[in-house]
Design a protein around this motif. Structure first.
Motif, PDB file in Angstrom:
ATOM      1  N   ASP A 114       4.191  19.090  -3.442  1.00  0.00           N
ATOM      2  CA  ASP A 114       5.040  18.376  -4.385  1.00  0.00           C
ATOM      3  C   ASP A 114       5.301  16.959  -3.898  1.00  0.00           C
ATOM      4  N   GLY A 115       5.731  16.098  -4.828  1.00  0.00           N
ATOM      5  CA  GLY A 115       5.893  14.702  -4.466  1.00  0.00           C
ATOM      6  C   GLY A 115       6.828  13.948  -5.379  1.00  0.00           C
ATOM      7  N   LEU A 116       6.822  12.630  -5.207  1.00  0.00           N
ATOM      8  CA  LEU A 116       7.601  11.690  -6.013  1.00  0.00           C
ATOM      9  C   LEU A 116       6.649  10.687  -6.624  1.00  0.00           C
ATOM     10  N   PHE A 117       6.800  10.425  -7.921  1.00  0.00           N
ATOM     11  CA  PHE A 117       5.851   9.634  -8.691  1.00  0.00           C
ATOM     12  C   PHE A 117       6.590   8.553  -9.478  1.00  0.00           C
ATOM     13  N   LYS A 118       5.970   7.381  -9.558  1.00  0.00           N
ATOM     14  CA  LYS A 118       6.500   6.299 -10.381  1.00  0.00           C
ATOM     15  C   LYS A 118       5.713   6.205 -11.681  1.00  0.00           C
ATOM     16  N   VAL A 119       6.440   5.969 -12.796  1.00  0.00           N
ATOM     17  CA  VAL A 119       5.804   5.840 -14.112  1.00  0.00           C
ATOM     18  C   VAL A 119       6.411   4.644 -14.844  1.00  0.00           C
ATOM     19  N   PRO A 120       5.699   3.516 -14.959  1.00  0.00           N
ATOM     20  CA  PRO A 120       6.200   2.424 -15.803  1.00  0.00           C
ATOM     21  C   PRO A 120       6.336   2.890 -17.250  1.00  0.00           C
ATOM     22  N   LEU A 121       7.297   2.340 -17.951  1.00  0.00           N
ATOM     23  CA  LEU A 121       7.594   2.772 -19.309  1.00  0.00           C
ATOM     24  C   LEU A 121       7.304   1.718 -20.364  1.00  0.00           C
ATOM     25  N   GLU A 122       6.940   0.522 -19.942  1.00  0.00           N
ATOM     26  CA  GLU A 122       6.688  -0.543 -20.899  1.00  0.00           C
ATOM     27  C   GLU A 122       5.424  -1.301 -20.528  1.00  0.00           C
ATOM     28  N   GLY A 123       4.850  -1.991 -21.525  1.00  0.00           N
ATOM     29  CA  GLY A 123       3.710  -2.854 -21.288  1.00  0.00           C
ATOM     30  C   GLY A 123       2.428  -2.106 -21.018  1.00  0.00           C
ATOM     31  N   ALA A 124       1.469  -2.827 -20.436  1.00  0.00           N
ATOM     32  CA  ALA A 124       0.132  -2.278 -20.223  1.00  0.00           C
ATOM     33  C   ALA A 124       0.117  -1.136 -19.224  1.00  0.00           C
ATOM     34  N   GLU A 125       1.130  -1.040 -18.361  1.00  0.00           N
ATOM     35  CA  GLU A 125       1.190   0.015 -17.344  1.00  0.00           C
ATOM     36  C   GLU A 125       1.898   1.274 -17.824  1.00  0.00           C
ATOM     37  N   ARG A 126       2.405   1.287 -19.035  1.00  0.00           N
ATOM     38  CA  ARG A 126       3.152   2.445 -19.535  1.00  0.00           C
ATOM     39  C   ARG A 126       2.324   3.727 -19.390  1.00  0.00           C
ATOM     40  N   GLY A 127       2.919   4.721 -18.749  1.00  0.00           N
ATOM     41  CA  GLY A 127       2.256   5.999 -18.565  1.00  0.00           C
ATOM     42  C   GLY A 127       1.403   6.104 -17.325  1.00  0.00           C
ATOM     43  N   ARG A 128       1.328   5.052 -16.514  1.00  0.00           N
ATOM     44  CA  ARG A 128       0.481   5.086 -15.317  1.00  0.00           C
ATOM     45  C   ARG A 128       1.200   5.804 -14.182  1.00  0.00           C
ATOM     46  N   VAL A 129       0.924   7.069 -14.020  1.00  0.00           N
ATOM     47  CA  VAL A 129       1.565   7.888 -12.994  1.00  0.00           C
ATOM     48  C   VAL A 129       0.987   7.526 -11.634  1.00  0.00           C
ATOM     49  N   GLN A 130       1.864   7.202 -10.671  1.00  0.00           N
ATOM     50  CA  GLN A 130       1.442   6.770  -9.338  1.00  0.00           C
ATOM     51  C   GLN A 130       2.244   7.525  -8.295  1.00  0.00           C
ATOM     52  N   GLN A 131       1.575   8.263  -7.425  1.00  0.00           N
ATOM     53  CA  GLN A 131       2.285   9.077  -6.437  1.00  0.00           C
ATOM     54  C   GLN A 131       2.730   8.220  -5.265  1.00  0.00           C
ATOM     55  N   PHE A 132       4.044   8.276  -4.980  1.00  0.00           N
ATOM     56  CA  PHE A 132       4.635   7.484  -3.898  1.00  0.00           C
ATOM     57  C   PHE A 132       4.707   8.276  -2.596  1.00  0.00           C
ATOM     58  N   LEU A 133       5.087   9.540  -2.650  1.00  0.00           N
ATOM     59  CA  LEU A 133       5.194  10.340  -1.434  1.00  0.00           C
ATOM     60  C   LEU A 133       4.873  11.785  -1.748  1.00  0.00           C
ATOM     61  N   ALA A 134       4.609  12.550  -0.680  1.00  0.00           N
ATOM     62  CA  ALA A 134       4.440  14.002  -0.775  1.00  0.00           C
ATOM     63  C   ALA A 134       5.295  14.655   0.289  1.00  0.00           C
ATOM     64  N   VAL A 135       5.941  15.752  -0.069  1.00  0.00           N
ATOM     65  CA  VAL A 135       6.771  16.487   0.881  1.00  0.00           C
ATOM     66  C   VAL A 135       5.916  17.514   1.617  1.00  0.00           C
ATOM     67  N   PRO A 136       6.446  18.111   2.694  1.00  0.00           N
ATOM     68  CA  PRO A 136       5.631  19.016   3.515  1.00  0.00           C
ATOM     69  C   PRO A 136       5.324  20.344   2.826  1.00  0.00           C
ATOM     70  N   ARG A 137       4.580  21.134   3.541  1.00  0.00           N
ATOM     71  CA  ARG A 137       4.124  22.435   3.057  1.00  0.00           C
ATOM     72  C   ARG A 137       5.287  23.306   2.571  1.00  0.00           C
ATOM     73  N   ASP A 138       5.104  23.896   1.410  1.00  0.00           N
ATOM     74  CA  ASP A 138       6.032  24.834   0.776  1.00  0.00           C
ATOM     75  C   ASP A 138       7.312  24.182   0.267  1.00  0.00           C
ATOM     76  N   ALA A 139       7.473  22.867   0.419  1.00  0.00           N
ATOM     77  CA  ALA A 139       8.735  22.220   0.083  1.00  0.00           C
ATOM     78  C   ALA A 139       8.744  21.728  -1.360  1.00  0.00           C
ATOM     79  N   GLU A 140       9.924  21.477  -1.858  1.00  0.00           N
ATOM     80  CA  GLU A 140      10.172  20.908  -3.177  1.00  0.00           C
ATOM     81  C   GLU A 140      10.804  19.537  -3.001  1.00  0.00           C
ATOM     82  N   THR A 141      10.448  18.589  -3.873  1.00  0.00           N
ATOM     83  CA  THR A 141      11.039  17.255  -3.851  1.00  0.00           C
ATOM     84  C   THR A 141      12.248  17.223  -4.771  1.00  0.00           C
ATOM     85  N   CYS A 142      13.409  16.860  -4.251  1.00  0.00           N
ATOM     86  CA  CYS A 142      14.642  16.885  -5.044  1.00  0.00           C
ATOM     87  C   CYS A 142      15.397  15.555  -4.935  1.00  0.00           C
TER      88      CYS A 142
END
Length: 690
Positions: A606-634
């Motif tokens: 699991d991880g944390l993702f950025k998604v622009p909401l306006e302009g040409a980048e709208r909808g571009r999902v980009q992963q910023f980090l990943a958490v360790p094995r078996d973990a959940e990002t909260c």
């Protein structure tokens, strides 16, 4: 049933189709997704309207993170120059590069997805990470340094709790002092302790579980703005809220016969808070916490329609064992049959006053609250958005009767008096175009309009045949009656502070398309494993009763899942994402999504993702980090103006055991004082530009 007896084989089939591991389902939600359907209502449907285990005693040098030294007695023990783990394994996603939008101060190259067998906290090149605080770190000098082999209820009640979820970092104006507020949702007994069948030991552990849950308030300090935070032992505002803390019930249902028990003849005072998942911070500086999977803490018959709507199965035992010695958790006892009704609320605490009595707001309804997030309407009434995190349940909104003022004391009453609504969605495409495959309809989007249906008005019931206290205590039944739209597990619901648009994380629903929940345009995928995100625009103002909506994201790995959709952005330029859970925004108004379920659905951490909401980048999902094995990002907190991000890492190594852990996060072999190098510890982590 003893704890060791609870280690029976766990049901797996539905978990494979869904988002969570079997361990999470057992301890977090009492296997809700493998039991009978809670929502069997025939309310109007949308379409009808239109790797190998690690030895616990082996200290392994994994190379995934450098050793971290944290404060265990004073802030001076946390030099801001202490080593932090920086970007190991953070390869760039092919074909993707970050396009900085608005005033965001977090330029980064998205990381590649991290295989679910990897036990590392992964950040982009140019960034470093370090914990702020870990399970068991002492909040008070009276508490001992954490020792996993010498846990006691008294120590845990003065230490940072387990399985951190909702998180906020509330900085003072000088930005050198602040306070961290965090939920502790549940415990993982099998990795906290070795097996035991001794009744006395199991009861002792049960009291530790009570102290490990609830919430923590912890003072923070740093030398200057933009530097890492350290926490203060014995901070003035430090506080633990546990399963024994006294809460006051507020609002129209307070004092109802439905809330009275043998221990509380008034129906106004509740001991404890349970299943605290996401939350929100109010404009007047208090913190809201959602009581989610409370039902699994009770032995109860579930013999009435009202009970079955919240707990489909009759249960005689729980994973904590509390019902064996604390009568309030035995709801089969006539004196405590109403005890489950005293949970499932939105909780409000004042992090500035550790002596204040926290409250539970009955006006906001009772269900499995993921959280509540507040925005002000133009007339300064308070609007709170809430999701009920169970498959085929609903999206809610609360609107205060009164307006926010300069009086913090008066503002504390705003969530006790107002109107509660539930959402009904309508689509604008022919029913034949919504076939469950995820193919976009002819107009190129899953979209439409909707309405907020009132459940209460001016402190009175708006649901025929139900009294006000019935509506608020049995809110799910009230929503069934008015024909709300069944949704695919609505989790976090966040209004964008820049635009006022509202974003709904629908984590998944393996039962979508079945007889009780056919596909509709707002939930268009049969057996929705990967989840989706809806963008909602209030058309009658924030406090109005109509809205427009569209699906922003249909989640999944675009390389293998044809229906994956990213607001029209090219599929080959996004990070794969599965099971959206918590949402946040940066200073530019871009959306950030944390996930819970990627390992079991797309084979990635699991991880944390950025998604622009306006302009040409709208909808571009980009992963910023990943958490360790078996973990959940909260609980993501984005402070891009300082180049910092915070997340709560929940249940690392949950699929291991006490003797054979599957994660060593966050200490990874460190032998510094206070470290538990060979056991996983849920922690709050800060990520900063290196």
């Amino acid at each position: 049933m003893s704890l060791i007896e609870n280690r029976r084989p766990l049901p797996m089939a539905d978990h494979v189709r869904g988002k969570r591991s079997a361990v999470t389902c057992q301890f977090k939600c009492a296997n809700a997704c493998v039991g009978p359907e809670c929502n069997t209502s025939n309310n109007e449907h949308f379409r009808d309207i239109a790797s190998a285990a690690l030895s616990r005693r082996a200290v392994l040098g994994l190379g995934a993170a450098a050793a971290i030294t944290l404060a265990v007695s004073s802030l001076r023990d946390v030099p801001v120059s202490a080593p932090a783990a920086a970007g190991q394994g953070a390869a760039a996603l092919p074909g993707a590069s970050f396009a900085r939008g608005g005033s965001s101060g977090l330029p980064f190259t998205p990381i590649a997805p991290v295989d679910a067998s990897v036990d590392a906290f992964t950040v982009p090149d140019g960034y470093a990470w370090r914990p702020v605080i870990r399970w068991g770190d002492p909040l008070f000098s009276s508490a001992p340094v954490f020792d996993i082999d010498a846990q006691t209820p008294e120590a845990q009640a003065a230490q940072f709790g387990y399985n951190c979820d909702y998180l906020d970092i509330i900085a003072e104006p000088n930005r050198r002092r602040g306070v961290l507020v965090c939920n502790h949702e549940y415990v993982n007994p099998t990795i906290m302790f070795p097996p035991s069948t001794d009744p006395a030991e199991l009861r002792r552990r049960g009291d530790i579980y009570k102290a490990a849950q609830g919430m923590s308030v912890v003072e923070l300090e740093r030398r200057r703005a933009g530097e890492p935070w350290g926490y203060r032992v014995d901070g003035r505002r430090n506080r633990r809220i546990t399963v024994e803390t006294v809460f006051e019930l507020t609002g129209p249902a307070a004092g109802s016969p439905l809330l009275k028990t043998a221990a509380d003849a008034e129906g106004r005072w509740v001991r404890g808070t349970l299943g605290n998942c996401a939350g929100g911070t109010t404009p007047w500086g208090t913190v809201l916490s959602g009581e989610e999977n409370f039902n699994g803490y009770f032995a109860w018959n579930a013999s009435t329609p009202e009970q079955r709507r919240y707990q489909a199965n009759a249960t005689t035992s729980t994973s904590t064992g509390w019902e064996t010695y604390d009568p309030r958790f035995n709801a089969n006892d006539p004196g405590y049959v109403n005890e489950p009704n005293r949970f499932g609320w939105i909780v409000e605490i004042d992090p500035d006053d550790p002596r204040s009595t926290p409250v539970k707001h009955t006006a906001m309804g009772r269900f499995k609250h993921e959280g509540a997030n507040v925005i002000l309407a133009p007339d300064k009434r308070v609007v709170a958005y809430m999701g009920d995190d169970e498959r085929n349940d609903y999206l809610y909104k609360y609107v205060s009767r009164n307006r926010m003022t300069a009086s913090r004391r008066k503002n504390r009453q705003l969530l006790s008096d107002g109107d509660l609504y539930v959402a009904r969605f309508r689509g604008d495409s022919p029913a034949g175009e919504i076939d469950g495959s995820g193919t976009l309809p002819a107009d190129g989007a899953f979209d439409g309009t909707g309405e907020w249906i009132p459940l209460t008005r001016n402190g009175q019931s708006a649901v025929p045949g139900m009294s006000i206290d019935q509506v608020l205590v049995y809110t799910r039944l009230a929503a069934d009656r008015v024909g709300a739209t069944k949704m695919d597990r609505p989790e976090d619901v966040e209004p964008n502070p820049k635009t006022g648009k509202v974003y709904v994380a629908l984590t998944n629903n393996s039962q979508r398309g079945g007889p009780t929940a056919p596909v509709d345009e707002a939930n268009p995928l049969t057996g929705n494993r990967f989840g989706h995100v809806i963008e909602l625009t209030e058309t009658g103002g924030q406090a109005g009763t109509t809205f427009g909506w569209s699906i922003l994201l249909v989640c999944g790995d675009p390389a293998t899942f044809a229906p994956a959709y990213f607001a029209g952005f090219p599929r080959d330029q996004v990070s794969p994402i599965s099971c959206p859970d918590n949402l946040a925004f940066d200073s530019a108004g871009d959306l950030w999504i944390s996930t819970d379920g990627a390992p079991s659905t797309i084979g990635r951490n699991d991880g944390l993702f950025k998604v622009p909401l306006e302009g040409a980048e709208r909808g571009r999902v980009q992963q910023f980090l990943a958490v360790p094995r078996d973990a959940e990002t909260c609980g993501p907190v984005i402070r891009d103006e300082e180049g910092m991000v915070f997340v709560a890492v929940q249940h690392p190594g949950e699929n291991g055991t006490f003797e054979a852990p599957t994660s060593l996060f966050p200490d990874y072999g460190s032998t510094a004082a206070g470290d538990v190098a060979d056991a996983p510890r849920p922690s709050v982590v800060q990520v900063m530009r290196a």
